[in-house]
Design a protein around this motif. Structure first.
Motif, mmCIF file in Angstrom:
data_model
loop_
_atom_site.group_PDB
_atom_site.id
_atom_site.type_symbol
_atom_site.label_atom_id
_atom_site.label_comp_id
_atom_site.label_asym_id
_atom_site.label_seq_id
_atom_site.Cartn_x
_atom_site.Cartn_y
_atom_site.Cartn_z
ATOM 1 N N ARG B 74 0.813 -1.220 0.000
ATOM 2 C CA ARG B 74 0.000 0.000 0.000
ATOM 3 C C ARG B 74 0.846 1.270 0.000
ATOM 4 N NH1 ARG B 74 -5.281 -1.353 0.903
ATOM 5 N NH2 ARG B 74 -5.591 -3.198 2.176
ATOM 6 N N MET B 100 -4.951 14.287 4.400
ATOM 7 C CA MET B 100 -5.477 12.928 4.389
ATOM 8 C C MET B 100 -4.500 11.959 3.725
ATOM 9 S SD MET B 100 -9.499 13.466 3.493
ATOM 10 C CE MET B 100 -10.556 14.417 4.595
ATOM 11 N N GLY B 101 -3.659 12.504 2.837
ATOM 12 C CA GLY B 101 -2.646 11.671 2.191
ATOM 13 C C GLY B 101 -1.673 11.048 3.168
ATOM 14 N N TYR B 103 -2.561 9.951 6.169
ATOM 15 C CA TYR B 103 -3.252 9.068 7.099
ATOM 16 C C TYR B 103 -2.795 7.621 6.974
ATOM 17 C CZ TYR B 103 -6.708 12.704 8.254
ATOM 18 O OH TYR B 103 -7.331 13.840 8.684
ATOM 19 N N GLY B 104 -2.503 7.213 5.729
ATOM 20 C CA GLY B 104 -2.135 5.823 5.508
ATOM 21 C C GLY B 104 -0.875 5.443 6.252
ATOM 22 N N LEU B 106 0.299 6.992 8.788
ATOM 23 C CA LEU B 106 0.097 7.155 10.233
ATOM 24 C C LEU B 106 -0.528 5.914 10.851
ATOM 25 C CD1 LEU B 106 -1.300 10.787 10.405
ATOM 26 C CD2 LEU B 106 0.785 9.983 11.508
ATOM 27 N N GLY B 107 -1.416 5.276 10.078
ATOM 28 C CA GLY B 107 -2.124 4.125 10.617
ATOM 29 C C GLY B 107 -3.262 4.546 11.526
ATOM 30 N N TRP B 108 -3.795 3.561 12.257
ATOM 31 C CA TRP B 108 -4.969 3.824 13.093
ATOM 32 C C TRP B 108 -4.659 4.791 14.235
ATOM 33 C CZ3 TRP B 108 -9.871 2.222 12.098
ATOM 34 C CH2 TRP B 108 -10.019 1.250 11.110
ATOM 35 N N ILE B 109 -5.653 5.594 14.571
ATOM 36 C CA ILE B 109 -5.721 6.417 15.780
ATOM 37 C C ILE B 109 -4.702 7.559 15.833
ATOM 38 C CG2 ILE B 109 -5.619 6.389 18.318
ATOM 39 C CD1 ILE B 109 -6.942 3.656 18.213
ATOM 40 N N LYS B 110 -3.444 7.321 15.457
ATOM 41 C CA LYS B 110 -2.439 8.378 15.566
ATOM 42 C C LYS B 110 -2.829 9.603 14.733
ATOM 43 C CE LYS B 110 2.424 8.826 15.277
ATOM 44 N NZ LYS B 110 3.513 8.457 14.378
ATOM 45 N N ARG B 111 -2.606 10.783 15.305
ATOM 46 C CA ARG B 111 -3.001 12.021 14.620
ATOM 47 C C ARG B 111 -1.851 12.598 13.810
ATOM 48 N NH1 ARG B 111 -7.376 14.568 16.973
ATOM 49 N NH2 ARG B 111 -8.729 12.966 17.813
#
Lengths: 345, 245, 279
Positions: B74, B100-101, B103-104, B106-111
């Protein structure tokens, strides 16, 4: 509990809330039939389960058949509710039925809330808030662009399910106050009102929570002050007032200010067209400030005495008697008018 | 152009309900090309991209990105969806969308934090949209919205870029700006795959092309295979008519 | 005629009258408009009652149908502002109107023989006892006459405008290009839906109207894509569920309209499962 509503508005499934709240009714009746208890926690658990079944069936219908979302929502809403009413009337006919109190789930009766109900609401709201803060990024991404979220590797089914679960939870918790029939309005109205005041998701969520809370407090107070007044309808009408005010008066998106801006822009454009007409006259002369008779403008449609004085106010022209002459500033402005200032298409 | 295969599609078949949209597609895309996917409406161009990216489940077949399944690769892939696929009235700003690019990774939850913000601002600058970073996205023009989407993909810093009709409904300036960025990406060794509508600009913009019409017709360098024969096979009519569309 | 047969007749005719506009609502993706209308006609009924003091007055139907049309217009107005989407507009309009209706009833509970349960469920049980008597002769229940007249009008309109309805449902652009105004057809359909809803509302209540309109059409749509067959099947499903529901309610001694809905629900569930099994 209050945050879930914004997500409902943003998911283009505004009426999902309506379907879920109606779908919760048979759950309440079944829970009562099984346990015979009036304990609201047990009844709400039943509501939660049948609400979730409703959501899954809606999803099944829209993904596995060619029926569209609106049909799926209408089906679940009416069929579950009809079944729920069948059970309610059946319960009412039962001898020694301890059924008083089930009716309050139809239109809500905030006055019957007891301390433990309120405690439950507070706990659920707290948990919802926590989950929302944790998954804020994921929620936002999914709501804005689901396919993109998939390519980034997020389990969209999980996020989707989580959002649905909390929407159902929020509805079920609100049933005692607002009732099955009008719960959907409480999901939509505060969010729709909040959307008009802000372009940021976080501000929108906070504002919607405030609008919702105010509608609840005012509505409950009004309905408590009168006999014969269910809480639900009053709360809904208070929320409707928030919506109307927001639609009319919000500075950026509101209908009134939009109209004012539209008129102003038209005037502005008219002014600039007049200026451009003058520019056309003077640009062939070496001396741009040479005076011309005002009379020659009469053939131009947008021209009035008022536009002329407006143009003078802006120092784009000067007026002496029956003549006008263009200033440097006005010439510059007119020359650049159709280069930079064209509204973007 | 490298010799490695960036994307390999094997026996891919996709159907909506009973109607096949893609039929038995075999396709390899070498690393470092700037490729157009062309074909008539309903040829399955967007569907091909979406099934490569795992958005649509195929009925049969498999896809490999650098020899491994997509789910393991990914971070090597960035996607620019069709502009019409999202709700532009969503309450968010241009910078927010670009972020938003990140976010991937970063993974879950992390800001996202300062680092992600810096990356996003750089991407905005690259597409010439820095001045609009706090603009609500509905207030942007079609071309500006497309640039925001491109910036979001740039932030992902991927090896392969998939773009679905990036030139649809954008102004001429934006079209040139976008194609220049795509050419830069190719120079940097990236692979760029674009669903494209305008046959006239294919030779000028791209160096590699795939003809698609439910079945795979041909794939190769533009200079070798972009000819009447393949166009007629794909569009079923004299391609000059197709070009004029 | 016995009340038993009267009730079944009313339920049957109502089911048929609902099924026909329902087909077009489902095909036009406007199923939820029926939900909105069935709720928002309430203030119309209440106000109509204040004026006429007669629950069986035809004026009530006109008032209610009028508030149904107002709903449609309001939804479209809100939608046109571009501030929210269509489904949100629907969700904002009808609860507000319904709330006004509920409050009006509550505030005047002593004058109005309407109660909220009747609004939601209707009371088919009492329908046979409100009879149409002309010159001392008994012509059967009033409710049956009202809904029959509406069914006949619906059928006449359907036969007269079948071609136009078909084409404008399938392709709005083509239909207006051919000179069939989609606006007129839209409001025509909405008026029929409103009037049918109002008449059915009296017998079966707000929610069941929605079930009777949408469910037969949706079930039929899962079985066929031929418009003619779809219309026939939905009428058949509606009528079958009405009769089945009546007997189920008698056996259970519960609300007839709730029971008809439940039968409709079971019918849809079976057809839905068959549809899944087919894939």
């Amino acid at each position: 509990m209050r945050y879930a509503r914004k997500f409902a508005v943003l998911r283009k499934q505004s009426l999902l809330g309506d379907a879920i709240s109606h779908a919760a009714l048979p759950g309440i009746a079944v829970a009562f039939l099984i346990t015979g208890a009036k304990d609201s926690n047990v009844l709400l658990l039943g509501a939660l389960v049948s609400g979730l079944i409703g959501v899954f069936w809606i999803r099944g219908i829209t993904t596995k058949t060619h029926l569209k979302t609106d049909t799926a929502l209408g089906l679940i809403l009416s069929l579950f509710f009809g079944f729920g009413m069948l059970l309610l009337t059946y319960i009412q006919k039962q001898p020694n039925a301890n059924q008083a109190g089930l009716d309050k789930y139809l239109f809500g009766q905030a006055a019957t809330l007891v301390e433990s109900d309120v405690l439950l609401m507070v706990i659920v709201t707290g948990i919802s808030l926590l989950v929302m803060l944790l998954f804020w990024k994921e929620f936002k991404l999914l709501l804005f662009d689901k396919n993109y979220a998939m390519t980034l590797g997020f389990n969209t089914k999980f996020i989707d399910g989580l959002i649905s679960f909390f929407i159902v939870l929020a509805i079920v918790i609100g049933l005692q106050t607002v009732g099955v029939v009008l719960m959907s309005a409480m999901l939509l109205a505060p969010a729709a009102a909040a959307r008009q005041w802000t372009n940021s998701l976080s501000t929108m969520v906070i504002l919607a929570a405030i609008f919702g809370a105010f509608s609840g407090v005012f509505g409950t107070a009004i309905s408590a002050s009168q006999n014969n007044l269910s809480t639900g309808p009053v709360i809904v009408l208070v929320a409707a007032i928030f919506v109307i005010v927001s639609f009319l008066f919000s500075p950026e998106r509101g209908i009134i200010f939009k109209q004012i801006r539209l008129i102003k822009n038209r005037r502005d454009l008219q002014l600039k067209k007049t200026l451009y007409f003058m520019y056309d006259i003077v640009r062939d002369h070496d001396d741009i400030s040479r005076p011309h008779a005002i009379r020659i403008l009469n053939s131009f449609q947008g021209f009035t005495k008022k536009t002329l004085s407006k143009l003078e106010e802006k120092d784009w022209i000067t007026i002496q008697g029956q003549n006008w002459s263009m200033t440097e500033d006005g010439f510059e402005t007119a020359a650049n008018l159709y280069n930079n200032n064209l509204p973007e298409s | 152009m490298g010799t490695k295969i960036a994307v390999a599609v094997d026996d891919l078949t996709v159907a909506y309900n009973y109607k096949p949209v893609l039929w038995d597609i075999d396709l390899s895309i070498p690393e470092g090309v700037l490729m157009a996917i062309v074909g008539p409406n309903g040829a399955g161009k967007s569907t091909l991209i979406k099934s490569i990216l795992g958005i649509i489940d195929p009925i049969a077949g498999s896809v490999a990105i650098y020899g491994k399944p997509y789910t393991k690769q990914r971070d090597k892939v960035a996607y620019v969806p069709q502009k019409g696929s999202v709700d532009w009235d969503f309450p968010t700003t241009a910078l927010d969308v670009v972020m938003m690019g990140t976010y991937g990774s970063l993974g879950w939850i992390k800001r996202p934090g300062a680092k992600e913000k810096k990356l996003s601002l750089e991407a905005l600058e690259k597409v010439g949209m820095l001045a609009f970073k706090n603009r609500q996205i509905s207030q942007l023009s079609g071309g500006q919205q497309q640039r925001i989407f491109l910036a979001r993909a740039l932030v992902q810093n991927a090896a392969i870029y998939f773009m679905d009709e990036p030139f649809q409904g954008v102004d001429a300036t934006t079209e040139i700006a976008i194609i220049n960025i795509l050419k830069e990406l190719r120079k940097a060794g990236k692979t760029v795959i674009v669903v494209h509508h305008d046959l006239q600009t294919v030779p000028e913009y791209f160096d590699w092309v795939t003809f698609l019409n439910v079945k795979h017709i041909a794939t190769g360098p533009v200079k070798d295979i972009f000819n009447d024969d393949n166009l007629t096979k794909t569009y079923g009519i004299n391609y000059k008519v197709a070009v004029q569309q | 005629m016995s009340p038993m047969i009267d009730i079944q007749l009313i339920a049957t005719v109502t089911a048929a009258a609902c099924a026909i506009p329902g087909v077009f609502l489902v095909l036009r993706k406007m199923a939820l408009i029926s939900d909105a209308i069935s709720h928002s006609i309430l203030p119309g009924i209440v106000i109509g009652f204040f004026i006429t003091h007669d629950l069986a007055s035809p004026w009530l139907i006109i008032f209610a149908a009028f508030s149904g049309i107002i709903t449609v217009v309001l939804v479209e107005l809100i939608q046109k502002t571009g501030l929210v989407k269509e489904d949100t507009a629907i969700g904002l309009v009808f609860p507000a109107l319904f709330s006004i209706g509920v409050i009006l009833i509550a505030q005047n509970a002593n004058d109005v023989h309407l109660d909220v349960d009747a609004v939601l469920l209707g009371d088919l049980v009492y329908a046979p006892f409100d009879r149409l008597i002309i010159d001392g002769a008994d012509f059967g229940p009033k409710g049956l006459w009202t809904i029959s007249v509406i069914l006949v009008i619906t059928l006449v309109l359907l036969l007269a405008f079948y071609k136009e309805l078909k084409i404008s449902t399938f392709d709005v652009g083509l239909s207006s290009a051919l000179g069939f105004s989609p606006v007129i057809l839209h409001y025509g359909l909405m008026s029929v839906a409103s009037v049918t809803t109002v008449a059915a509302f009296d017998a079966v209540g707000a929610i069941l109207v929605v079930a009777m309109m949408i469910t037969p059409a949706a079930a039929a749509y899962l079985l066929t894509t031929d418009l003619r067959k779809m219309l026939l099947l939905s009428v058949l499903f509606g009528v079958g569920s009405a009769i089945g529901g009546y007997w189920f309610a008698r056996w259970l001694d519960a609300s007839i309209s709730g029971s008809i809905t439940t039968v409709l629900g079971l019918l849809f569930l079976i057809i839905y499962l068959l549809h899944l099994a087919k894939d």
